[in-house]
Design a protein around this motif. Structure first.
Motif, mmCIF file in Angstrom:
data_model
loop_
_atom_site.group_PDB
_atom_site.id
_atom_site.type_symbol
_atom_site.label_atom_id
_atom_site.label_comp_id
_atom_site.label_asym_id
_atom_site.label_seq_id
_atom_site.Cartn_x
_atom_site.Cartn_y
_atom_site.Cartn_z
ATOM 1 N N ASP A 33 0.884 -1.315 0.053
ATOM 2 C CA ASP A 33 -0.002 -0.092 0.084
ATOM 3 C C ASP A 33 0.972 1.286 0.093
ATOM 4 O O ASP A 33 0.631 2.411 -0.776
ATOM 5 N N HIS A 38 0.609 3.137 -7.390
ATOM 6 C CA HIS A 38 -0.687 2.992 -7.580
ATOM 7 C C HIS A 38 -0.841 3.986 -8.746
ATOM 8 O O HIS A 38 -0.004 4.920 -9.165
ATOM 9 N N ALA A 44 -4.772 6.019 -3.082
ATOM 10 C CA ALA A 44 -3.505 5.374 -2.356
ATOM 11 C C ALA A 44 -2.299 6.011 -3.012
ATOM 12 O O ALA A 44 -1.198 5.675 -2.457
#
Length: 94
Positions: A33, A38, A44
């Motif tokens: 993450d 992304h 994110a």
């Protein structure tokens, strides 16, 4: 036999640290993450992911073979084209 360059040594160390962190902290989800790339319009997305995504690996075999090739060919390539071009080239591969 050519010695491993400082640049290649540091790249291998950073990649191994990132892999160990991915495997041990937050069940891998936290590192992906935070550090995997992304899509820029995704909530994110963070600016640092433009750099950090190149240190993320999908599994041990992925890391092992990438680092093996970096170990065997990285120093030779770096001494041929120079450190700056080498780092730029490595980033473009990702």
């Amino acid at each position: 036999m050519m010695r491993i360059s400082e640049t290649v040594k540091h790249l291998i160390i950073i990649n191994v640290i990132m892999f160990v962190g991915t495997q041990t902290i937050g069940n891998g989800i936290l590192f992906f993450d935070l550090f995997a790339m992304h899509f820029p319009k995704n909530d994110a997305f963070q600016l640092w992911q433009v750099i950090t995504h190149m240190f993320m690996h999908g599994g041990f075999q992925h890391l092992f073979f990438n680092m093996l090739m970096l170990y065997f060919f990285g120093s030779m390539l770096e001494s041929t084209i120079g450190r700056n071009k080498f780092c730029s080239y490595i980033y473009q591969l990702v």
